[in-house]
Design a protein around this motif. Structure first.
Motif, PDB file in Angstrom:
ATOM      1  N   GLU A  58       0.850  -1.189   0.000  1.00 19.05           N
ATOM      2  CA  GLU A  58       0.000   0.000   0.000  1.00 19.05           C
ATOM      3  C   GLU A  58       0.883   1.235   0.000  1.00 19.05           C
ATOM      4  O   GLU A  58       1.820   1.351   0.797  1.00 19.05           O
ATOM      5  CB  GLU A  58      -0.916   0.028   1.234  1.00 19.05           C
ATOM      6  N   ASN A 112      -4.519   4.779  -2.415  1.00 18.93           N
ATOM      7  CA  ASN A 112      -5.720   5.338  -1.777  1.00 18.93           C
ATOM      8  C   ASN A 112      -6.301   6.476  -2.612  1.00 18.93           C
ATOM      9  O   ASN A 112      -5.572   7.372  -3.036  1.00 18.93           O
ATOM     10  CB  ASN A 112      -5.372   5.882  -0.384  1.00 18.93           C
ATOM     11  N   GLU A 144      -7.878   1.799  -3.959  1.00 19.83           N
ATOM     12  CA  GLU A 144      -8.507   1.681  -2.634  1.00 19.83           C
ATOM     13  C   GLU A 144      -9.471   2.831  -2.437  1.00 19.83           C
ATOM     14  O   GLU A 144      -9.076   3.991  -2.461  1.00 19.83           O
ATOM     15  CB  GLU A 144      -7.451   1.761  -1.514  1.00 19.83           C
ATOM     16  N   ASP A 174     -11.653  -0.079   1.407  1.00 20.77           N
ATOM     17  CA  ASP A 174     -10.786   0.205   2.547  1.00 20.77           C
ATOM     18  C   ASP A 174     -11.616   0.454   3.811  1.00 20.77           C
ATOM     19  O   ASP A 174     -12.775   0.840   3.723  1.00 20.77           O
ATOM     20  CB  ASP A 174      -9.962   1.466   2.213  1.00 20.77           C
ATOM     21  N   LYS A 195     -10.740  -4.736   2.891  1.00 17.34           N
ATOM     22  CA  LYS A 195      -9.753  -4.481   3.935  1.00 17.34           C
ATOM     23  C   LYS A 195     -10.487  -4.244   5.245  1.00 17.34           C
ATOM     24  O   LYS A 195     -11.182  -3.240   5.408  1.00 17.34           O
ATOM     25  CB  LYS A 195      -8.883  -3.276   3.561  1.00 17.34           C
ATOM     26  N   GLU A 231      -6.204  -5.240   8.377  1.00 16.55           N
ATOM     27  CA  GLU A 231      -5.337  -4.078   8.558  1.00 16.55           C
ATOM     28  C   GLU A 231      -4.907  -3.945  10.014  1.00 16.55           C
ATOM     29  O   GLU A 231      -5.629  -4.353  10.922  1.00 16.55           O
ATOM     30  CB  GLU A 231      -6.097  -2.783   8.236  1.00 16.55           C
TER      31      GLU A 231
HETATM   32 MG    MG Z   1      -5.814   2.452   2.595  1.00 18.09          MG
END
Ligand code: MG
Ligand code: C2E
Ligand code: MG
Ligand code: MG
Length: 284
Positions: A58, A112, A144, A174, A195, A231
């Motif tokens: 990421e 992201n 994401e 996410d 996630k 996560e």
């Molecule tokens: Mg993220």
């Protein structure tokens, strides 16, 4: 007296408003020059499978300001998000992430996107253009987004995600579990990856509720053929619990902190993280 006191309160409140507006303007001003001044960088946090094989990284933005020091994204992304700066910043992140990705043997980069970026006119064309012109396979680029990004216009979001996925891009949801209408989103949208928000992972060992939610999401993801990434894995005990629960992928400080591009390349070439210390059973 009451009146005077009241006025005093208002004045204090006004001053702190001034203060926060001034602070905001300062951040905005600094941020608008940060790209040109080379003050932004990306760090990369490995996402690993059950055998600690690195499947992706990421990309996380960092702003090293000479004036304010290290400014965390939680502080400046929301400010950028309220101005058009988010687009310029977001484009920088895409290009930089692709540039770093090119030297990795096969892992994907997970980028992201804030709600405003996602709602941008011609979002699909915009992302496709940048990734394609860099000669990168869409399958190595994961987008994401959070449920907040799709919440306000579900039909448009569904269409966009469908198109992107058709072209081979990876899509991840996410912070899953913290937004709205989670189950509906899972059914409606073309997703590759869920996630699980780190607040659930964090609560797993303490609360029945968090543990139950983590287990459910893992099973749901598996049943629907999605990858599930936990996560914020911070301890050996969490890692072990997640493995037992059947979680396919993990990310967190216990596995690796986010690292700079140079170290990410070393990890990517190695292909997996060093085995973690054995899970220690309490009392032995
Ligand atoms: Mg993220
Ligand atoms: P996120 O996308 O949920 O990213 C995960 C955050 O958790 C990162 O914080 C990461 O450093 C942190 N983290 C990873 N493992 C652990 C752990 O084991 N424990 C704890 N406590 N934290 C862990 P970071 O880098 O400060 O980013 C915060 C948020 O800022 C991100 O949350 C994301 O929403 C946003 N962000 C970061 N980079 C970008 C970017 O390039 N573009 C956009 N639009 N947003 C970004
Ligand atoms: Mg997250
Ligand atoms: Mg999170």
């Amino acid at each position: 007296e009451a009146k005077r006191q009241g006025r005093g309160c208002v004045r204090v409140f006004d001053e702190s408003m001034d203060e926060s507006i001034r602070f905001r303007r300062q951040i905005e001003g600094g941020l608008s020059e940060a790209i040109a001044k080379n003050e932004l960088k990306l760090v990369f946090q490995p996402i690993v499978g059950r055998d600690l094989d690195i499947t992706g990284f990421e990309a996380l933005i960092r702003w090293c300001s000479p004036e304010y020091g290290m400014v965390p994204p939680a502080m400046f992304i929301p400010i950028a998000e309220e101005s058009n700066l988010i687009h310029e910043l977001g484009d920088w992140v895409i290009d930089e992430a692709i540039d770093v990705l090119k030297s990795w043997p096969g892992q994907y980069v997970s980028v992201n996107f804030s709600p405003r970026q996602f709602r941008r006119h011609n979002f699909v064309a915009h992302v496709v253009e940048r990734v394609a012109s860099a000669g990168v396979e869409p399958g190595r680029f994961q987008i994401e987004i959070t449920e907040t990004a799709i919440f306000d216009n579900v039909e448009r979001a569904a269409e966009i995600l469908f198109k992107l996925r058709q072209m081979g891009f990876r899509i991840a949801l996410d912070d899953f579990g913290t937004g709205y209408s989670s189950l509906y989103n899972i059914r409606r949208f073309a997703l590759d990856c869920l996630k699980i928000d780190r607040s659930f992972v964090d609560g797993m060992g303490r609360e029945r509720e968090s543990a139950a939610i983590v287990h459910s999401v893992i099973h749901l993801g598996r049943a629907l053929g999605m990858e599930v990434v936990a996560e914020g894995v911070e301890t050996a005990a969490q890692l072990e619990a997640l493995r037992i629960a059947g979680c396919s992928h993990m990310q967190g400080y216990h596995l690796s902190r986010p690292v700079d591009a140079e170290d990410a390349l070393v990890l990517a070439e190695k292909g997996s993280l060093a085995p973690q210390p054995e899970f220690e059973v309490a009392g032995t």
